[in-house]
Design an enzyme around this catalytic site. Structure first.
Site, PDB file in Angstrom:
ATOM      1  N   GLU A  56       0.794  -1.230   0.000  1.00 13.79           N
ATOM      2  CA  GLU A  56       0.000   0.000   0.000  1.00 13.79           C
ATOM      3  C   GLU A  56       0.823   1.275   0.000  1.00 13.79           C
ATOM      4  O   GLU A  56       0.462   2.254  -0.635  1.00 13.79           O
ATOM      5  CB  GLU A  56      -0.940  -0.004   1.210  1.00 13.79           C
ATOM      6  CG  GLU A  56      -2.162   0.905   1.057  1.00 13.79           C
ATOM      7  CD  GLU A  56      -1.889   2.371   1.326  1.00 13.79           C
ATOM      8  OE1 GLU A  56      -2.655   3.216   0.837  1.00 13.79           O
ATOM      9  OE2 GLU A  56      -0.907   2.681   2.028  1.00 13.79           O
TER      10      GLU A  56
ATOM     11  N   HIS B   5      -0.207   0.463   7.205  1.00 11.54           N
ATOM     12  CA  HIS B   5      -0.851   1.307   6.191  1.00 11.54           C
ATOM     13  C   HIS B   5       0.209   2.281   5.666  1.00 11.54           C
ATOM     14  O   HIS B   5       1.195   1.863   5.075  1.00 11.54           O
ATOM     15  CB  HIS B   5      -2.054   1.998   6.833  1.00 11.54           C
ATOM     16  CG  HIS B   5      -3.067   2.521   5.877  1.00 11.54           C
ATOM     17  ND1 HIS B   5      -4.332   2.903   6.264  1.00 11.54           N
ATOM     18  CD2 HIS B   5      -3.021   2.755   4.550  1.00 11.54           C
ATOM     19  CE1 HIS B   5      -5.014   3.329   5.222  1.00 11.54           C
ATOM     20  NE2 HIS B   5      -4.232   3.270   4.171  1.00 11.54           N
TER      21      HIS B   5
ATOM     22  N   HIS C  44      -3.202  -0.518  12.075  1.00 11.79           N
ATOM     23  CA  HIS C  44      -4.622  -0.664  12.417  1.00 11.79           C
ATOM     24  C   HIS C  44      -4.865  -1.989  13.138  1.00 11.79           C
ATOM     25  O   HIS C  44      -5.524  -2.884  12.601  1.00 11.79           O
ATOM     26  CB  HIS C  44      -5.495  -0.579  11.164  1.00 11.79           C
ATOM     27  CG  HIS C  44      -5.361   0.691  10.405  1.00 11.79           C
ATOM     28  ND1 HIS C  44      -5.740   1.915  10.916  1.00 11.79           N
ATOM     29  CD2 HIS C  44      -4.879   0.946   9.159  1.00 11.79           C
ATOM     30  CE1 HIS C  44      -5.509   2.866  10.018  1.00 11.79           C
ATOM     31  NE2 HIS C  44      -4.981   2.303   8.947  1.00 11.79           N
TER      32      HIS C  44
ATOM     33  N   ASN D  24      -4.546   7.512   7.908  1.00 13.20           N
ATOM     34  CA  ASN D  24      -4.293   6.888   6.612  1.00 13.20           C
ATOM     35  C   ASN D  24      -2.813   6.950   6.257  1.00 13.20           C
ATOM     36  O   ASN D  24      -2.187   5.942   5.954  1.00 13.20           O
ATOM     37  CB  ASN D  24      -5.148   7.569   5.540  1.00 13.20           C
ATOM     38  CG  ASN D  24      -5.077   6.889   4.191  1.00 13.20           C
ATOM     39  OD1 ASN D  24      -4.028   6.833   3.566  1.00 13.20           O
ATOM     40  ND2 ASN D  24      -6.201   6.354   3.730  1.00 13.20           N
TER      41      ASN D  24
ATOM     42  N   ASN E   3      -6.054  11.602   2.181  1.00 15.49           N
ATOM     43  CA  ASN E   3      -5.334  10.356   1.941  1.00 15.49           C
ATOM     44  C   ASN E   3      -3.827  10.567   2.053  1.00 15.49           C
ATOM     45  O   ASN E   3      -3.298  10.750   3.129  1.00 15.49           O
ATOM     46  CB  ASN E   3      -5.750   9.790   0.578  1.00 15.49           C
ATOM     47  CG  ASN E   3      -5.479   8.318   0.447  1.00 15.49           C
ATOM     48  OD1 ASN E   3      -4.383   7.850   0.711  1.00 15.49           O
ATOM     49  ND2 ASN E   3      -6.478   7.555   0.032  1.00 15.49           N
TER      50      ASN E   3
ATOM     51  N   ASP F  20      -4.159   8.976  -4.452  1.00 13.12           N
ATOM     52  CA  ASP F  20      -3.882   8.243  -3.218  1.00 13.12           C
ATOM     53  C   ASP F  20      -2.584   8.753  -2.598  1.00 13.12           C
ATOM     54  O   ASP F  20      -2.495   9.902  -2.206  1.00 13.12           O
ATOM     55  CB  ASP F  20      -3.845   6.739  -3.516  1.00 13.12           C
ATOM     56  CG  ASP F  20      -4.099   5.883  -2.290  1.00 13.12           C
ATOM     57  OD1 ASP F  20      -3.452   6.111  -1.261  1.00 13.12           O
ATOM     58  OD2 ASP F  20      -4.932   4.953  -2.362  1.00 13.12           O
ATOM     59  N   ASN F  21      -1.550   7.940  -2.545  1.00 14.21           N
ATOM     60  CA  ASN F  21      -0.306   8.341  -1.886  1.00 14.21           C
ATOM     61  C   ASN F  21       0.577   9.203  -2.786  1.00 14.21           C
ATOM     62  O   ASN F  21       0.607   9.024  -4.010  1.00 14.21           O
ATOM     63  CB  ASN F  21       0.474   7.110  -1.434  1.00 14.21           C
ATOM     64  CG  ASN F  21      -0.197   6.411  -0.270  1.00 14.21           C
ATOM     65  OD1 ASN F  21      -0.725   7.064   0.624  1.00 14.21           O
ATOM     66  ND2 ASN F  21      -0.197   5.088  -0.279  1.00 14.21           N
TER      67      ASN F  21
END
EC number: 3.1.1.2
Length: 359
Positions: A53, A115, A134, A168, A224, A269-270
């Site tokens: 991720e 994450h 998480h 996140n 994010n 996203d990232n």
């Protein structure tokens, strides 16, 4: 009169439903299809099958990868297996992944669910790795010391705070200091689901240090990825369901002032930042519906954007890579090192590519 009132309420309800449906389709970009953009030499990374991720590449070419994320509502091919942190040496001709062992008497490996990640290197060249975790659907930030010779991570500390309810991603700005995106306001999974589907835009960014924790930006529709410019003056925040990247000016007291926003036709996203050029490399979801409602017959596509001169009046945005999900499903992150690009995904594989001369 009663019938008229009922009919009016029904009409308002239907109008609200239609408006919400239209908003949902726009936010999740449900009609988007990708136009393939290929790179000359790409290979799937052996040993990564259940997500990569987030990743970060050190200046010396060592890449940390968070693998095995289990996120509510998102597909997982191995939901019962704990996550892990992987290491790749991108200086090798054919780099392979190595799982870093984790030491520390108080750390629970069985519930490790990594994450977003970020690194900080101090004046003594000690590398600290911060990992969003998480365990049991909660949110913590785990602080590790990287032990390169032993190929291990020494767990130093677990950070919890009420202003870190649904973390996140993070960007480290000190050995125990970071900015963190909270993709939801609520902690309860049921309330999180309503928050996202109603588009409440209540997510926010927190600054954390051992002596000072505060909200520094808010009003996001699923905050994010987050990162910082090489000179440390600007912070970049990806707003997933608004398809935006926001640029904030960072001040000496750690407050953030909004400077500008860029709009895209994809769910951002990232964010990775090239330490040499300052270019942003962004892992994206062209069609968010396929990420949150997985169908193996119609898998989520992958897309990587490169943003050059983001502070200028006319930043240059290039699609560096795009693929319909046949090879790589659900790209979340991309970073570059010496003409190569490493692309990670939320629950699928990872890809290692040579960049074309145009890139």
């Amino acid at each position: 009169m009663a019938k008229l009132t009922a009919l009016t309420l029904l009409g308002l309800g239907l109008a609200l439903f239609d408006g919400q449906k239209s908003s949902f389709q726009t936010r999740f970009n449900v009609h988007r299809e990708v136009t393939p953009v290929e790179l000359p030499n790409c290979n799937l990374v052996k040993g990564i099958d259940n997500g990569s991720e987030d990743l970060e590449i050190l200046p010396n070419g060592l890449a940390f990868i968070s693998a095995g994320l289990k996120y509510p509502g998102i597909m997982s091919f191995d939901p019962d297996k704990p996550g892990k942190i992987l290491l790749m040496d991108l200086n090798e001709k054919d780099p392979v992944v190595l799982e870093l062992s984790i030491t520390g008497s108080t750390f629970d490996l069985s519930s490790f669910n990594p994450h977003g990640i970020s690194t900080f290197t101090d004046e003594d060249n000690i590398v600290y790795l911060m990992v969003v975790n998480h365990p049991d659907s909660k949110s913590t930030v785990e602080l590790f010391k990287f032990q390169e010779k032993e190929k291990s991570l020494l767990h130093l500390k677990t950070i919890r705070h009420k202003l870190l309810p649904s973390v996140n991603d993070i960007v480290a700005v000190g050995p125990e200091h970071f900015y963190a995106t909270n993709d939801h306001y609520f902690i309860d999974p049921y309330l999180k689901s309503w928050e996202m589907h109603l588009g409440l835009a209540w997510s926010f960014v927190t600054y954390y240090s051992p002596n000072d924790v505060r909200v520094v930006a808010e009003g996001f529709d699923f905050a994010n990825g987050i990162n910082i410019s090489p000179d440390g003056k600007y912070v970049y925040i990806a707003e997933l369901l608004a398809h935006k990247i926001h640029v904030y000016e960072k001040h000496a007291n750690w407050t953030l002032t909004p400077l500008k926003s860029l709009d895209f036709n994809t769910l951002v996203d990232n964010i990775s930042v090239d330490p040499v050029t300052g270019d942003l490399w962004v892992g994206c979801h062209p069609n968010g519906m396929r990420i949150f409602y997985y169908d193996p017959k119609n898998p989520p596509a992958s897309e990587v954007l490169r943003i050059q001169d983001i502070l200028s009046k006319e930043p240059k945005v290039t699609v560096a890579y795009a693929e319909n999900g046949t090879v790589l499903q659900g790209s979340t992150v991309a970073a570059v090192y010496k003409g190569k690009m490493l692309v990670g995904t939320v629950f699928h594989k990872a890809l290692y590519c040579e960049l074309s001369q145009a890139n």
